[in-house]
Motif scaffolding. Structure first.
Motif, PDB file in Angstrom:
ATOM      1  N   ALA A 163      36.902  28.183  28.727  1.00  0.00           N
ATOM      2  CA  ALA A 163      37.180  27.875  30.131  1.00  0.00           C
ATOM      3  C   ALA A 163      38.494  28.472  30.607  1.00  0.00           C
ATOM      4  CB  ALA A 163      37.184  26.361  30.326  1.00  0.00           C
ATOM      5  N   ALA A 166      38.117  32.214  31.093  1.00  0.00           N
ATOM      6  CA  ALA A 166      37.263  32.473  32.257  1.00  0.00           C
ATOM      7  C   ALA A 166      38.025  32.270  33.556  1.00  0.00           C
ATOM      8  CB  ALA A 166      36.030  31.563  32.213  1.00  0.00           C
ATOM      9  N   ARG A 167      38.867  31.245  33.621  1.00  0.00           N
ATOM     10  CA  ARG A 167      39.676  31.032  34.835  1.00  0.00           C
ATOM     11  C   ARG A 167      40.643  32.191  35.043  1.00  0.00           C
ATOM     12  NH1 ARG A 167      39.801  25.625  33.040  1.00  0.00           N
ATOM     13  NH2 ARG A 167      41.841  25.962  32.058  1.00  0.00           N
ATOM     14  N   ALA A 170      38.627  35.185  36.236  1.00  0.00           N
ATOM     15  CA  ALA A 170      38.174  34.934  37.608  1.00  0.00           C
ATOM     16  C   ALA A 170      39.306  35.145  38.605  1.00  0.00           C
ATOM     17  CB  ALA A 170      37.618  33.518  37.726  1.00  0.00           C
ATOM     18  N   SER A 174      39.169  37.906  41.562  1.00  0.00           N
ATOM     19  CA  SER A 174      39.332  37.469  42.949  1.00  0.00           C
ATOM     20  C   SER A 174      40.446  38.233  43.641  1.00  0.00           C
ATOM     21  CB  SER A 174      39.619  35.959  42.991  1.00  0.00           C
ATOM     22  OG  SER A 174      38.543  35.223  42.457  1.00  0.00           O
ATOM     23  N   ARG A 199      30.280  31.971  32.006  1.00  0.00           N
ATOM     24  CA  ARG A 199      31.059  31.061  32.839  1.00  0.00           C
ATOM     25  C   ARG A 199      31.279  31.635  34.235  1.00  0.00           C
ATOM     26  NH1 ARG A 199      33.630  26.766  30.262  1.00  0.00           N
ATOM     27  NH2 ARG A 199      33.384  26.744  27.991  1.00  0.00           N
ATOM     28  N   LEU A 200      31.501  32.937  34.323  1.00  0.00           N
ATOM     29  CA  LEU A 200      31.682  33.559  35.635  1.00  0.00           C
ATOM     30  C   LEU A 200      30.414  33.460  36.472  1.00  0.00           C
ATOM     31  CD1 LEU A 200      33.674  36.806  34.692  1.00  0.00           C
ATOM     32  CD2 LEU A 200      34.570  34.675  35.675  1.00  0.00           C
ATOM     33  N   ASP A 202      28.707  31.047  37.046  1.00  0.00           N
ATOM     34  CA  ASP A 202      28.678  29.818  37.840  1.00  0.00           C
ATOM     35  C   ASP A 202      30.029  29.534  38.486  1.00  0.00           C
ATOM     36  OD1 ASP A 202      27.016  27.706  38.776  1.00  0.00           O
ATOM     37  OD2 ASP A 202      28.066  26.301  37.458  1.00  0.00           O
ATOM     38  N   ASN A 203      30.918  30.529  38.473  1.00  0.00           N
ATOM     39  CA  ASN A 203      32.229  30.347  39.097  1.00  0.00           C
ATOM     40  C   ASN A 203      32.094  30.448  40.618  1.00  0.00           C
ATOM     41  OD1 ASN A 203      34.893  31.663  40.238  1.00  0.00           O
ATOM     42  ND2 ASN A 203      35.470  30.622  38.335  1.00  0.00           N
ATOM     43  N   GLU A 204      32.610  29.460  41.310  1.00  0.00           N
ATOM     44  CA  GLU A 204      32.393  29.399  42.753  1.00  0.00           C
ATOM     45  C   GLU A 204      33.028  30.553  43.507  1.00  0.00           C
ATOM     46  OE1 GLU A 204      36.096  26.251  43.614  1.00  0.00           O
ATOM     47  OE2 GLU A 204      34.014  25.686  43.991  1.00  0.00           O
ATOM     48  N   ARG A 205      34.049  31.190  42.929  1.00  0.00           N
ATOM     49  CA  ARG A 205      34.704  32.308  43.602  1.00  0.00           C
ATOM     50  C   ARG A 205      34.091  33.644  43.214  1.00  0.00           C
ATOM     51  NH1 ARG A 205      40.919  31.656  42.254  1.00  0.00           N
ATOM     52  NH2 ARG A 205      41.097  33.369  43.762  1.00  0.00           N
ATOM     53  N   SER A 227      22.705  28.333  36.934  1.00  0.00           N
ATOM     54  CA  SER A 227      23.964  28.811  37.516  1.00  0.00           C
ATOM     55  C   SER A 227      23.789  29.340  38.935  1.00  0.00           C
ATOM     56  CB  SER A 227      24.546  29.926  36.642  1.00  0.00           C
ATOM     57  OG  SER A 227      23.739  31.087  36.713  1.00  0.00           O
TER      58      SER A 227
END
Length: 298
Positions: A163, A166-167, A170, A174, A199-200, A202-205, A227
């Motif tokens: 996680a 992935a953040r 991301a 972005s 993970r990306l 389903d990443n909202e951004r 996702s």
């Protein structure tokens, strides 16, 4: 000149002109124009299935490594690379809201037509995906494809495959996506890097900007089936070695078919490099063909 001869000449010129326009139109319609396609074409196709979505191709290390590389697995023969692309390459650090992100960039950092991000596996770093000579010159090819077609190619370091990593990724995606608002983002993940790819998804951004996911000798994740990317029918490419000892090819094939079973007609492709090992897909996967297919599937 007789009227009939003049008429024939005019018809010939008209046909030639229309053919030229058609060729130009087709070339302009594709995201990526040809670059060393003959050298990076897939070897002989052994079999196909799933309405052409699945393909097994002939892979032989003596031909695809030993005859291709000057120094096997360390330096590809010169004809496979174009080093002029290094003029457009930068080693950078971006400060995002999550972390300081050491990364490398090739191509247009603002108003790019597309963005390709490569995420390495266990033991890798941001330099792996920028190495011109390893993996048969395939990273040099994607660098050239990005620069020659108005795109951006990125590689980045990250702290882990979970996680937190992935953040971090991301946040970097972005940042660059904000400077290229019309660009689709294609993320390629080698081996364990697939944990970030999923993970990306389903990443909202990031998920709304995804143009495709490329899993290269990587693993599966059932969570993808629920996702944001799956619901958007974001194209997925699987490249896998038939003799992968890390992630067995049969399990990845099973996951690929579970996607088609849940969503018939889903834009997913699987290329199995028969007898290939864990790293074979990074060497052999066709960047241009895959990205053009993904772009056309949107």
């Amino acid at each position: 000149m007789s009227p009939s001869l003049l008429s024939g000449i005019l018809k010939t010129l008209a046909v030639a002109f229309c053919s030229a326009l058609l060729s130009t139109s087709i070339a302009q319609a594709e995201l990526l124009a040809p670059f060393k396609d003959d050298l990076f074409a897939y070897p002989h196709v052994l079999r196909q299935a799933d309405d052409g979505r699945y393909m097994a191709v002939d892979y032989r290390s003596k031909r695809d490594i030993n005859q291709r590389d000057e120094i096997p697995e360390r330096r590809v023969s010169g004809g496979y690379v174009d080093l002029s692309v290094r003029r457009d390459q930068q080693d950078l650090i971006a400060t995002t809201e999550v972390a300081r992100m050491p990364h490398m960039a090739v191509g247009r950092q603002q108003n790019a037509r597309f963005i390709v991000v490569y995420l390495y596996g266990q033991g890798g770093n941001r330099r792996q995906g920028m190495d011109d000579f390893t993996f048969g010159g395939n990273f040099n090819r994607i660098k050239n494809l990005a620069v020659r077609n108005g795109g951006l190619y990125l590689t980045t370091d990250f702290s882990d495959f979970g996680a937190t990593g992935a953040r971090q990724v991301a946040s970097l995606i972005s940042l660059y996506a904000a400077h290229s608002p019309q660009a689709s983002v294609f993320v390629a993940c080698g081996s364990m890097g697939g944990g970030i790819c999923w993970r990306l998804a389903d990443n909202e951004r990031v998920a709304p900007r995804l143009g495709g996911l490329l899993l290269l000798g990587s693993h599966w994740d059932e969570g993808f089936l629920s996702s944001r990317a799956f619901k958007r029918k974001v194209p997925v490419f699987f490249g896998h070695g038939g003799d992968d000892r890390v992630f067995p090819v049969e399990q990845q094939e099973q996951f690929f078919r579970s996607i088609l079973q849940k969503s018939p007609g889903y834009p997913a492709r699987f290329v199995r490099f028969e007898t290939g090992s864990h790293g074979t897909p990074i060497r052999m996967s066709d960047w241009r063909g895959t990205l053009n297919w993904m772009d056309a599937s949107r």
